[in-house]
Design a protein around this motif. Sequence first.
Motif, PDB file in Angstrom:
ATOM      1  N   TYR A 200      31.767  60.434  24.793  1.00  7.38           N
ATOM      2  CA  TYR A 200      31.602  58.984  24.646  1.00  7.38           C
ATOM      3  C   TYR A 200      32.026  58.290  25.934  1.00  7.38           C
ATOM      4  O   TYR A 200      33.130  58.563  26.446  1.00  7.38           O
ATOM      5  N   ASN A 201      31.174  57.420  26.442  1.00  6.00           N
ATOM      6  CA  ASN A 201      31.599  56.573  27.553  1.00  6.00           C
ATOM      7  C   ASN A 201      32.570  55.521  27.039  1.00  6.00           C
ATOM      8  O   ASN A 201      32.342  54.939  25.969  1.00  6.00           O
ATOM      9  N   VAL A 202      33.611  55.273  27.820  1.00  7.92           N
ATOM     10  CA  VAL A 202      34.604  54.274  27.409  1.00  7.92           C
ATOM     11  C   VAL A 202      34.733  53.214  28.501  1.00  7.92           C
ATOM     12  O   VAL A 202      35.300  53.467  29.571  1.00  7.92           O
ATOM     13  N   SER A 203      34.140  52.054  28.239  1.00 13.61           N
ATOM     14  CA  SER A 203      34.298  50.927  29.166  1.00 13.61           C
ATOM     15  C   SER A 203      34.158  49.662  28.339  1.00 13.61           C
ATOM     16  O   SER A 203      33.794  49.729  27.158  1.00 13.61           O
ATOM     17  N   ASP A 204      34.441  48.514  28.964  1.00 13.59           N
ATOM     18  CA  ASP A 204      34.344  47.269  28.179  1.00 13.59           C
ATOM     19  C   ASP A 204      32.906  46.768  28.066  1.00 13.59           C
ATOM     20  O   ASP A 204      32.652  45.732  27.455  1.00 13.59           O
ATOM     21  N   GLY A 205      31.960  47.483  28.673  1.00 15.21           N
ATOM     22  CA  GLY A 205      30.544  47.157  28.504  1.00 15.21           C
ATOM     23  C   GLY A 205      30.001  46.173  29.522  1.00 15.21           C
ATOM     24  O   GLY A 205      28.812  45.882  29.523  1.00 15.21           O
ATOM     25  N   THR A 206      30.877  45.643  30.398  1.00 14.93           N
ATOM     26  CA  THR A 206      30.402  44.703  31.419  1.00 14.93           C
ATOM     27  C   THR A 206      30.738  45.222  32.818  1.00 14.93           C
ATOM     28  O   THR A 206      31.836  44.960  33.325  1.00 14.93           O
ATOM     29  N   PRO A 207      29.818  45.948  33.426  1.00 13.78           N
ATOM     30  CA  PRO A 207      30.059  46.336  34.812  1.00 13.78           C
ATOM     31  C   PRO A 207      30.074  45.073  35.679  1.00 13.78           C
ATOM     32  O   PRO A 207      29.274  44.168  35.461  1.00 13.78           O
ATOM     33  N   ARG A 208      31.024  45.022  36.599  1.00 17.70           N
ATOM     34  CA  ARG A 208      31.128  43.849  37.477  1.00 17.70           C
ATOM     35  C   ARG A 208      31.174  44.319  38.910  1.00 17.70           C
ATOM     36  O   ARG A 208      31.671  45.411  39.181  1.00 17.70           O
ATOM     37  N   THR A 209      30.734  43.492  39.845  1.00 16.40           N
ATOM     38  CA  THR A 209      30.890  43.870  41.258  1.00 16.40           C
ATOM     39  C   THR A 209      32.294  43.461  41.698  1.00 16.40           C
ATOM     40  O   THR A 209      32.895  42.518  41.150  1.00 16.40           O
ATOM     41  N   TRP A 210      32.786  44.155  42.716  1.00 17.00           N
ATOM     42  CA  TRP A 210      34.095  43.772  43.253  1.00 17.00           C
ATOM     43  C   TRP A 210      34.042  42.373  43.866  1.00 17.00           C
ATOM     44  O   TRP A 210      35.040  41.646  43.856  1.00 17.00           O
ATOM     45  N   GLN A 211      32.845  42.026  44.374  1.00 12.17           N
ATOM     46  CA  GLN A 211      32.655  40.663  44.885  1.00 12.17           C
ATOM     47  C   GLN A 211      32.982  39.633  43.789  1.00 12.17           C
ATOM     48  O   GLN A 211      33.709  38.668  44.024  1.00 12.17           O
ATOM     49  N   ASP A 212      32.435  39.874  42.603  1.00  9.89           N
ATOM     50  CA  ASP A 212      32.656  38.936  41.483  1.00  9.89           C
ATOM     51  C   ASP A 212      34.130  38.908  41.066  1.00  9.89           C
ATOM     52  O   ASP A 212      34.690  37.850  40.784  1.00  9.89           O
ATOM     53  N   ILE A 213      34.741  40.096  41.038  1.00  8.02           N
ATOM     54  CA  ILE A 213      36.162  40.132  40.617  1.00  8.02           C
ATOM     55  C   ILE A 213      37.031  39.455  41.689  1.00  8.02           C
ATOM     56  O   ILE A 213      37.961  38.712  41.363  1.00  8.02           O
ATOM     57  N   CYS A 214      36.695  39.677  42.963  1.00 15.05           N
ATOM     58  CA  CYS A 214      37.471  39.032  44.034  1.00 15.05           C
ATOM     59  C   CYS A 214      37.300  37.510  43.977  1.00 15.05           C
ATOM     60  O   CYS A 214      38.253  36.755  44.217  1.00 15.05           O
ATOM     61  N   HIS A 215      36.091  37.074  43.636  1.00 13.82           N
ATOM     62  CA  HIS A 215      35.837  35.626  43.512  1.00 13.82           C
ATOM     63  C   HIS A 215      36.725  35.045  42.402  1.00 13.82           C
ATOM     64  O   HIS A 215      37.407  34.038  42.595  1.00 13.82           O
ATOM     65  N   LEU A 216      36.730  35.738  41.262  1.00 13.52           N
ATOM     66  CA  LEU A 216      37.546  35.299  40.130  1.00 13.52           C
ATOM     67  C   LEU A 216      39.040  35.282  40.523  1.00 13.52           C
ATOM     68  O   LEU A 216      39.775  34.347  40.199  1.00 13.52           O
ATOM     69  N   ALA A 217      39.447  36.307  41.259  1.00  7.99           N
ATOM     70  CA  ALA A 217      40.860  36.406  41.670  1.00  7.99           C
ATOM     71  C   ALA A 217      41.241  35.218  42.562  1.00  7.99           C
ATOM     72  O   ALA A 217      42.323  34.638  42.419  1.00  7.99           O
ATOM     73  N   ARG A 218      40.325  34.861  43.465  1.00  7.26           N
ATOM     74  CA  ARG A 218      40.618  33.764  44.396  1.00  7.26           C
ATOM     75  C   ARG A 218      40.615  32.420  43.669  1.00  7.26           C
ATOM     76  O   ARG A 218      41.535  31.618  43.802  1.00  7.26           O
ATOM     77  N   GLU A 219      39.560  32.210  42.854  1.00  5.84           N
ATOM     78  CA  GLU A 219      39.402  30.899  42.215  1.00  5.84           C
ATOM     79  C   GLU A 219      40.437  30.650  41.119  1.00  5.84           C
ATOM     80  O   GLU A 219      40.944  29.546  40.981  1.00  5.84           O
TER      81      GLU A 219
END
Length: 277
Positions: A200-219
């Motif tokens: 079974y694959n185990v993930s939260d189902g939403t692959p994200r780019t590091w760009q998007d996560i870094c944007h969220l981290a900054r904002e």
Amino acid sequence: MTAETVKPLVILGTGYTGRLVYNKGTARGRIVLATSRAPHHHLGFVPPERRIRFDLADRTTWRNLPLACDLLWCFPAEPLGLVQEFAATINMTVNRLVVLGSTSAYQTTPSRNYPPAWVDETAPLDRSKSRVRGEEWLRTTCQAIVLRVAGIYGHGRNPLHWIKQGRVGPSRKYVNLIHVEDLTNICLAVLEQGVPGEAYNVSDGTPRTWQDICHLAREQFGVQPIVEVGDESIGKRIDNGKLLSLLAQAGASLLHTDLLQSLEQIFAAETSSEATP
Ligand SMILES: NC(=O)c1ccc[n+]([C@@H]2O[C@H](COP(=O)([O-])OP(=O)(O)OC[C@H]3O[C@@H](n4cnc5c(N)ncnc54)[C@H](OP(=O)(O)O)[C@@H]3O)[C@@H](O)[C@H]2O)c1
């Protein structure tokens, strides 16, 4: 399952995930035993009668495990020869066995397609990896259930810190994550309801780019990446449909699908533990 048929659960390798499974499994009334190569040092939170010294590399410790138990294997199942010898010694086919693998088990094929294709459990595996050979042998020979786990995060493993420390930067690479609280619930659900011999694959189902996560981290958190551009690879997009079906059958669901909300919770928990004298 009746109370008589529930065997004790042994956590092989009680680290970040194993500790939470120990706590939650015990709170739900299961008899849970925890192993460590250095139980006196690493298992202070476990009563002495529930601690077991176990080291895959030390055959003399294998006999410390109870004869009948369910096993949750929480460290890389390698090398294959030792895994096979261990399985034969403890007659593993009689136990319910769940092995924590990794989504890195899947082959990465160079592709011009972006975003990368979705990866389900039928995708080709990279058998040049020692742990993949161990996991696949356990799955196909001992009917182990293998969880191919995405990047684990939670309190004490905070993606915002990875960005601050320069371990990751704003790249287009896709990353797949799972919160340790969800992983814990999944381990317990799969131990009860998973189909032996399945992956079974185990993930939260939403692959994200590091760009998007870094944007969220900054904002949202004022965290500035210290590397300008991270990894150039494209990563993978992990499909968790099979897991979601299993959880639905078990009457469970993922709690951490909103990364911002989960990061806020971790941030709040870290801030309050720093404030506690
Ligand atoms: N971290 C991630 O993002 C990630 C992503 C995908 C998959 N995974 C996989 O998921 C599993 C759980 O991850 P985790 O981060 O919770 O693991 P972890 O914190 O590293 O805990 C595993 C524990 O296993 C014990 N151990 C290690 N080698 C052993 C050996 N040869 N024999 C017996 N015990 C041994 C160690 O405890 P003692 O030192 O006390 O013995 C270690 O703390 C691991 O297989 C990991 O590779 C992790």
